[in-house]
Write an enzyme that holds these catalytic residues in place. Structure first.
Site, PDB file in Angstrom:
ATOM      1  N   THR A 200       0.415  -1.313   0.329  1.00 26.22           N
ATOM      2  CA  THR A 200      -0.035  -0.022   0.017  1.00 26.22           C
ATOM      3  C   THR A 200       1.050   1.175   0.205  1.00 26.22           C
ATOM      4  O   THR A 200       1.897   1.500   0.250  1.00 26.22           O
ATOM      5  CB  THR A 200      -0.995  -0.061   1.347  1.00 26.22           C
ATOM      6  OG1 THR A 200      -2.313  -0.971   1.518  1.00 26.22           O
ATOM      7  CG2 THR A 200      -0.843   1.659   1.544  1.00 26.22           C
ATOM      8  N   ARG A 228     -14.173  -7.961   0.367  1.00 24.96           N
ATOM      9  CA  ARG A 228     -13.171  -7.135   1.090  1.00 24.96           C
ATOM     10  C   ARG A 228     -12.747  -5.985   1.299  1.00 24.96           C
ATOM     11  O   ARG A 228     -12.076  -6.235   0.554  1.00 24.96           O
ATOM     12  CB  ARG A 228     -12.168  -8.553   1.521  1.00 24.96           C
ATOM     13  CG  ARG A 228     -11.374  -8.350   2.943  1.00 24.96           C
ATOM     14  CD  ARG A 228      -9.957  -7.568   2.270  1.00 24.96           C
ATOM     15  NE  ARG A 228      -9.608  -7.542   3.177  1.00 24.96           N
ATOM     16  CZ  ARG A 228      -8.085  -6.666   3.371  1.00 24.96           C
ATOM     17  NH1 ARG A 228      -8.072  -5.507   2.446  1.00 24.96           N
ATOM     18  NH2 ARG A 228      -7.137  -6.385   4.581  1.00 24.96           N
ATOM     19  N   VAL A 229     -13.227  -5.344   2.003  1.00 25.83           N
ATOM     20  CA  VAL A 229     -12.510  -4.368   2.230  1.00 25.83           C
ATOM     21  C   VAL A 229     -10.895  -3.895   3.137  1.00 25.83           C
ATOM     22  O   VAL A 229     -11.473  -4.087   4.621  1.00 25.83           O
ATOM     23  CB  VAL A 229     -13.351  -2.738   1.836  1.00 25.83           C
ATOM     24  CG1 VAL A 229     -12.420  -1.125   2.147  1.00 25.83           C
ATOM     25  CG2 VAL A 229     -14.031  -2.766   0.717  1.00 25.83           C
ATOM     26  N   GLY A 230     -10.097  -3.676   2.858  1.00 20.97           N
ATOM     27  CA  GLY A 230      -9.142  -3.589   4.003  1.00 20.97           C
ATOM     28  C   GLY A 230      -9.706  -2.443   4.790  1.00 20.97           C
ATOM     29  O   GLY A 230      -9.871  -1.007   4.398  1.00 20.97           O
ATOM     30  N   ASP A 231      -8.140  -1.574   5.438  1.00  9.13           N
ATOM     31  CA  ASP A 231      -8.261  -0.295   6.774  1.00  9.13           C
ATOM     32  C   ASP A 231      -8.553   1.068   5.538  1.00  9.13           C
ATOM     33  O   ASP A 231      -8.063   2.091   5.985  1.00  9.13           O
ATOM     34  CB  ASP A 231      -6.683   0.042   7.330  1.00  9.13           C
ATOM     35  CG  ASP A 231      -6.039  -0.218   7.192  1.00  9.13           C
ATOM     36  OD1 ASP A 231      -5.832  -1.315   5.879  1.00  9.13           O
ATOM     37  OD2 ASP A 231      -4.905   0.514   7.374  1.00  9.13           O
ATOM     38  N   THR A 251      -0.559   0.932   6.321  1.00  8.43           N
ATOM     39  CA  THR A 251       0.280   0.060   5.653  1.00  8.43           C
ATOM     40  C   THR A 251       0.092  -1.359   6.848  1.00  8.43           C
ATOM     41  O   THR A 251       0.524  -1.234   7.974  1.00  8.43           O
ATOM     42  CB  THR A 251       1.052   0.257   4.417  1.00  8.43           C
ATOM     43  OG1 THR A 251       1.173  -1.003   4.019  1.00  8.43           O
ATOM     44  CG2 THR A 251       2.371   0.560   5.567  1.00  8.43           C
ATOM     45  N   GLY A 252      -0.506  -1.881   6.793  1.00  7.77           N
ATOM     46  CA  GLY A 252      -0.244  -3.671   7.412  1.00  7.77           C
ATOM     47  C   GLY A 252      -1.630  -4.184   6.994  1.00  7.77           C
ATOM     48  O   GLY A 252      -2.214  -3.789   6.254  1.00  7.77           O
ATOM     49  N   GLY A 254      -5.356  -5.074   7.204  1.00  3.28           N
ATOM     50  CA  GLY A 254      -6.052  -3.782   7.592  1.00  3.28           C
ATOM     51  C   GLY A 254      -6.902  -4.604   8.034  1.00  3.28           C
ATOM     52  O   GLY A 254      -7.435  -3.487   9.053  1.00  3.28           O
TER      53      GLY A 254
HETATM   54  N1  ASP Z   1      -4.141  -2.062   4.662  1.00  2.00           N
HETATM   55  C1  ASP Z   1      -4.051  -2.778   3.281  1.00  2.00           C
HETATM   56  C2  ASP Z   1      -5.779  -3.334   3.227  1.00  2.00           C
HETATM   57  O1  ASP Z   1      -5.812  -4.570   4.358  1.00  2.00           O
HETATM   58  C3  ASP Z   1      -2.755  -3.551   2.432  1.00  2.00           C
HETATM   59  C4  ASP Z   1      -1.350  -3.058   2.671  1.00  2.00           C
HETATM   60  O2  ASP Z   1      -1.126  -1.779   3.454  1.00  2.00           O
HETATM   61  O3  ASP Z   1      -0.760  -3.124   2.077  1.00  2.00           O
HETATM   62  O4  ASP Z   1      -6.202  -3.746   2.158  1.00  2.00           O
END
Ligand code: ASP
Length: 344
Positions: A200, A228-231, A251-252, A254
């Site tokens: 990200t 699915r949707v992340g953070d 980033t991480g 999510g």
């Molecule tokens: N945080 C992002 C997610 O969970 C992934 C990422 O940081 O690369 O969608």
């Protein structure tokens, strides 16, 4: 006293004032500050060839330079954040825009969000497949709609109505990301196994007016399914900006960042506790993520222009630049050559 004497007395009294008025006072240079990330993760220095490293460093530096040019010319933090994110969305090296990870169904679904610390106006999109630069669409949601968050085909219709070009979905696809999905399916691995690095991208900035902004853009996690949707596109989880507190991009993994409400949590604690503790606050919120089982990192900027990182992974692709001359990109932990904390 006659008039001539009075005039002389007045002239002598005013003399120092006139001299003061004439001597130009040295104005402090307007300060600005910028931090970017291109994902955190379990990065192994042994796996990183010098060529690969140079490639990433050049891409990070290009993003940093794009944001810096805006801020140094007196542009806004909002403009700088977008300027820094665009080249990373366009680079296949990062999991955002071109080069995004694949969903279970072999599509690329993009999420992005942006927030203006001046008025806490925000825009976000999730699950878009045909918009070249999702960060620009997120900002358009902010400026041209009465909403904050749009998803999927609705967000795409909005994009078309605002004159965004429809980008063929193949544009986002890359061979390396497809291989990750295939490996995940063949070996029954989880996204964490194949996405050793969360790619990200994000940027946070303080402009010369002291305004803060944050933005984040991602393809999510390999093999994501069921919408699915992340953070990253969630205001308060992956992105938050408030002139009174800080600007954060994450980033991480999510799911954990959503559960902790990482970006808002950092800003809220900073607003209550005051700025000197910014690094400790960011570290403590990241420790909370880790305690739940999640990993990743954040970049943040404080109202005094401190540009900070906090991550609980072995590395985070990152960079920062300030009006005080800091200009650095780094990948593994502890690589910073300089502190980006301005003198107060
Ligand atoms: N945080 C992002 C997610 O969970 C992934 C990422 O940081 O690369 O969608």
């Amino acid at each position: 006293m006659n008039n001539a004497v009075l005039g002389l007395v007045a002239a002598l009294t005013l003399c120092p004032l006139v001299a003061l008025a004439k001597e130009p006072q040295a104005q402090p240079e307007p300060r600005w500050s910028l931090a970017i990330h291109g994902g955190a993760g379990t990065l192994d220095p042994a796996q990183m060839t010098p060529e690969r490293r140079a490639e990433y460093e050049a891409a990070l530096q290009a993003a940093l330079d794009a944001g810096r040019a805006v801020l140094a010319a007196g542009g806004s933090a909002m403009e700088a954040v977008q300027a820094a994110i665009l080249p990373m969305e366009d680079s296949p090296l990062f999991n955002a825009g071109r080069g995004a990870v694949f969903t279970w169904d072999e599509t690329n679904e993009l999420d992005a969000s942006i927030m203006d610390g001046r008025d806490r106006s925000a825009g976000a999109v999730a699950g878009v497949k045909t918009v070249k630069n999702p960060i620009l669409l997120a900002d358009r949601v902010r400026t041209d709609s009465e909403h904050v968050f749009m998803i999927g085909s609705g967000a795409e219709s909005f994009a078309v109505s605002k004159g965004f070009e429809v980008t063929p979905p193949e544009y986002f696809a890359s061979e390396a990301r497809l291989k990750s999905l295939e490996r995940m399916k063949a070996d029954k691995l989880s996204a964490i196994d194949v996405d050793t690095k969360f790619g990200t991208v994000g940027a946070v900035a303080m402009d010369t007016q002291g305004n803060l902004a944050a933005g984040t853009s991602t393809g999510g996690m390999t093999g994501k399914r069921w919408g699915r949707v992340g953070d990253a596109p969630m205001i308060g989880a992956g992105t938050y900006a408030d002139n009174r507190a800080c600007a954060v991009s994450a980033t991480g993994w999510g799911e954990y960042f959503i559960r902790v409400g990482v970006a808002h949590e950092i800003c809220a604690r900073l607003r209550m506790a005051g700025e000197p503790g910014a690094q400790a606050i960011a570290d403590s919120v990241m420790a909370d993520v880790e305690a739940l089982g999640g990993d990743g990192g954040v970049i943040l900027i404080t109202p005094a222009g401190e540009a900070l990182y906090s991550f609980n992974t072995t590395g985070m692709y990152r960079g920062r630049a300030t009006s005080e001359g800091v200009n650095e990109v780094a990948i593994f932990g502890g690589e910073e050559r300089a502190s980006a904390t301005p003198d107060h």
